[in-house]
Design a protein around this motif. Structure first.
Motif, PDB file in Angstrom:
ATOM      1  N   PHE A 144      40.678  35.685  31.807  1.00  0.00           N
ATOM      2  CA  PHE A 144      39.378  35.484  31.166  1.00  0.00           C
ATOM      3  C   PHE A 144      39.478  35.527  29.648  1.00  0.00           C
ATOM      4  O   PHE A 144      38.495  35.275  28.964  1.00  0.00           O
ATOM      5  CB  PHE A 144      38.341  36.479  31.683  1.00  0.00           C
ATOM      6  N   THR A 245      41.428  35.735  42.838  1.00  0.00           N
ATOM      7  CA  THR A 245      40.655  36.515  41.879  1.00  0.00           C
ATOM      8  C   THR A 245      40.463  35.732  40.596  1.00  0.00           C
ATOM      9  O   THR A 245      39.369  35.673  40.038  1.00  0.00           O
ATOM     10  CB  THR A 245      41.374  37.836  41.549  1.00  0.00           C
ATOM     11  N   VAL A 248      37.783  32.939  40.385  1.00  0.00           N
ATOM     12  CA  VAL A 248      36.402  33.338  40.103  1.00  0.00           C
ATOM     13  C   VAL A 248      36.112  33.197  38.609  1.00  0.00           C
ATOM     14  O   VAL A 248      35.105  32.614  38.204  1.00  0.00           O
ATOM     15  CB  VAL A 248      36.153  34.795  40.566  1.00  0.00           C
ATOM     16  N   VAL A 249      37.050  33.708  37.785  1.00  0.00           N
ATOM     17  CA  VAL A 249      36.875  33.635  36.331  1.00  0.00           C
ATOM     18  C   VAL A 249      36.938  32.189  35.855  1.00  0.00           C
ATOM     19  O   VAL A 249      36.087  31.725  35.096  1.00  0.00           O
ATOM     20  CB  VAL A 249      37.972  34.449  35.619  1.00  0.00           C
ATOM     21  N   GLU A 252      33.979  30.208  36.596  1.00  0.00           N
ATOM     22  CA  GLU A 252      32.860  30.637  35.754  1.00  0.00           C
ATOM     23  C   GLU A 252      32.996  30.063  34.334  1.00  0.00           C
ATOM     24  O   GLU A 252      32.045  29.511  33.788  1.00  0.00           O
ATOM     25  CB  GLU A 252      32.812  32.171  35.721  1.00  0.00           C
ATOM     26  N   VAL A 253      34.195  30.168  33.758  1.00  0.00           N
ATOM     27  CA  VAL A 253      34.396  29.724  32.374  1.00  0.00           C
ATOM     28  C   VAL A 253      34.239  28.208  32.255  1.00  0.00           C
ATOM     29  O   VAL A 253      33.600  27.706  31.331  1.00  0.00           O
ATOM     30  CB  VAL A 253      35.784  30.150  31.852  1.00  0.00           C
TER      31      VAL A 253
ATOM     32  N   PHE B 132      37.405  42.023  45.164  1.00  0.00           N
ATOM     33  CA  PHE B 132      36.178  41.552  45.801  1.00  0.00           C
ATOM     34  C   PHE B 132      35.397  42.704  46.416  1.00  0.00           C
ATOM     35  O   PHE B 132      34.178  42.732  46.382  1.00  0.00           O
ATOM     36  CB  PHE B 132      36.503  40.485  46.838  1.00  0.00           C
ATOM     37  N   PHE B 223      33.431  41.291  32.157  1.00  0.00           N
ATOM     38  CA  PHE B 223      33.361  39.891  31.772  1.00  0.00           C
ATOM     39  C   PHE B 223      32.368  39.142  32.660  1.00  0.00           C
ATOM     40  O   PHE B 223      31.598  38.304  32.204  1.00  0.00           O
ATOM     41  CB  PHE B 223      34.739  39.243  31.886  1.00  0.00           C
TER      42      PHE B 223
END
Lengths: 307, 284
Positions: A144, A245, A248-249, A252-253, B132, B223
């Motif tokens: 991120f 995992t 997900v970031v 989103e970004v 999660f 974040f």
């Protein structure tokens, strides 16, 4: 092998059940109901809603209903996206997420293994230092941080690539997300490959091969590569979890409408069934892929099967 | 796996201890700045100044890092973020340390079937996408500050348990353990008073490797907006805020991101170096 495979497959089932149970319990012991609003509903209306979503049943009843649904691929209705079931939401977003994840994984393997190999064969040279140094950056700097910085440099400052999912063509809008998602895995895989390759190149059978006058290239190709790749296989499980995992970031970004984005939306909107459904789905996926890795490992390395 | 795996043990020891010293020094400086900085800085992290939104980094008014979308001083917000991030890291590591050491020592010392079952459970948990479950926890139980720490700690104990178990097995056949048993010390007594003190070195190494992981999870949650909430902040939350204003005020992204990366760097190098210092002969 058959015994090993059976044990592994049977071992995966309780793990999966445990995760589902923990996730289910967590959501259902949350303070406040999913339909609590500012406005107080009439008690009859509230009872009807609870009955419609089976919230009036006891916890074991609800859990067994949920498990039965799962067996049919039914993850229940979404509490926030009206008229959609959780399975429909996941199913719609899944192809994009799979493409992103698979591309990132492929890139990570190709780039990571080649960088690690080169570093190991040229150890203590500038190239080696460079690879280990960059790998440390890849491990230390989280996705991120890398992903937004990439957008800032390549989209905002240089204007080479589209900043979001709506701009550019299919290929160049996928480029940055895939690289951002792959970078940490490239770093881990490069370090792992380097260490394991150095180990193998120092082993007795490589020395024997050298004594027979084989060139480095044929030693690597016929003797060293296979044993050096084994530790990598056992890293595939964590790598898959890491990519999930990270996705997900990244989603989103870059504003990619994948499963990860639904997960975040669901988490911020308190859409309990959606978040629970995606967690269960991800857990199943990870456990399943790990099972495949385990079986592959047992197939390739006979020493593992005995354990 | 370490940086210096290709060097001779002695050379590795020397290089690694130098690296450890540098990292410890840098981290102490960051910690000192995070703790003492807010006391010396005239701008606090919460005062808004709408006349001075998106102020560029400047020496006037002592806005070294500029101001954010509400005109708050980014310098003091970054220091606060670093403070929260380091705090989370320490608490989470202590939690994972507690669980991991007790679990690992018990499994290793008791041995046999109990050990086999306990370690199978660790293997099974190892493969799970824990993040999660943590997010699920955050969704279910409001965004509770303390809960974040405990949840992050609770997912990082697996490595620790494995390492401690291995060490315990090699310790439990030593004479001093037999002697303790002979004079009638109970099993928990032996584990707590004789095994655990001897695990110190390994535990310290793996704790420094756990800290960056804990920082990663916390900043990941922040974040995504699921971690530390306004007006409190953490480096992850600052990065997230920087992303939404990066075209207008890139420093809002670049500065917190660099500080976060710097802290993670130091911890990773520290862990790597310590591993070589404690066990320079170990291959790879």
């Amino acid at each position: 092998m058959l015994r090993y495979a059976t044990l592994r497959i049977l071992g995966a089932i309780p793990t999966l059940l445990l995760v589902i149970a923990i996730a289910f319990l967590m959501v259902h012991s949350a303070p406040g109901g999913p339909f609590d609003r500012e406005r107080v509903l009439a008690p009859e209306v509230e009872r009807n809603i609870e009955r419609a979503y089976h919230l009036d049943e006891s916890l074991p009843e609800q859990f067994s209903r949920y498990l039965q649904g799962l067996l049919h691929g039914d993850l229940g209705p979404s509490y926030r996206y009206r008229d959609y079931t959780v399975a429909e939401l996941i199913g719609g977003a899944l192809p994009l997420s799979i493409r992103l994840g698979a591309l990132a994984m492929a890139l990570a393997l190709v780039a990571g293994v080649s960088a690690g190999m080169v570093a190991a064969l040229r150890k203590n040279t500038i190239i080696d230092r460079l690879v280990t140094g960059i790998a440390m950056i890849g491990i230390s700097v989280p996705v991120f941080v890398i992903a937004p910085l990439m957008v800032l440099v390549f989209a905002v400052f240089l204007n080479w690539l589209p900043a979001s999912w709506t701009g550019g063509n299919a290929a160049n809008r996928m480029l940055m997300p895939v690289i951002a998602l792959a970078l940490p895995q490239i770093a881990y895989i490069a370090r792992l490959t380097r260490a394991s390759m150095i180990n193998v190149m120092n082993s007795d059978f490589v020395r024997t091969a050298r004594a027979q006058g084989l060139s480095t290239i044929s030693i690597v190709r016929y003797h060293a590569i296979k044993p050096a790749m084994l530790p990598l296989l056992s890293y595939m499980g964590p790598a898959i979890a890491g990519v999930l995992t990270g996705s997900v970031v990244v989603e989103e970004v870059f504003g990619i409408p994948g499963v990860g984005q639904f997960f975040i939306r669901g988490a911020l909107n308190r859409d309990y069934t959606l978040v629970l459904g995606i967690t269960v789905f991800y857990a199943t996926l990870v456990i399943f892929l790990n099972l495949i890795v385990d079986l592959l490992y047992g197939f390739l390395d006979p020493r593992i099967r005995g354990r | 796996m370490s940086m210096f795996s290709s060097l001779s043990p002695v050379a590795r020891y020397i290089r690694a201890s130098r690296m450890v010293a540098v990292c410890v020094l840098l981290l102490l400086l960051v910690a000192l700045a995070a703790l003492a900085g807010p006391l010396l800085n005239p701008n606090d992290y919460i005062t808004t100044d709408f006349a001075n939104r998106f102020g560029q980094p400047t020496m006037t008014n002592l806005h070294f890092f500029g101001t954010d979308e509400l005109g708050r001083d980014l310098f003091s917000r970054t220091l606060l973020g670093a403070q929260v991030t380091l705090f989370v890291a320490v608490i989470a590591s202590v939690v994972s340390l507690g669980i991991g050491v007790i679990y690992g020592a018990a499994a290793g010392f008791i041995g046999g079937k109990v050990d086999a079952i306990m370690m199978r459970a660790v293997d099974a948990l190892y493969a799970l996408p824990f993040v999660f479950l943590v997010i699920l926890l955050m969704v279910a139980f409001e965004r509770n500050f303390l809960l974040i720490f405990v949840a992050i700690g609770a997912i990082n104990w697996l490595d620790m348990a494995r390492i401690v178990r291995g060490q315990t097995i090699s310790l439990k056949h030593r004479e001093f353990v037999d002697a303790a048993r002979l004079i009638g010390v109970s099993t928990p007594g032996i584990i707590f008073r004789h095994i655990m003190p001897n695990l110190f070195g390994v535990v310290v190494v793996y704790m420094t490797l756990t800290i960056p992981q804990a920082i990663l999870v916390e900043s990941f949650l922040s974040f995504l907006g699921l971690g530390v909430q306004e007006p409190q902040t953490s480096l992850g939350a600052l990065v997230s805020n920087g992303v939404s204003h990066m075209e207008r005020a890139p420093w809002l992204l670049i500065i917190p991101a660099s500080v976060l990366a710097f802290i993670l760097f130091c911890f990773n190098f520290l862990g790597d170096g310590l591993r070589d210092v404690v066990d320079p002969k170990k291959k790879a």
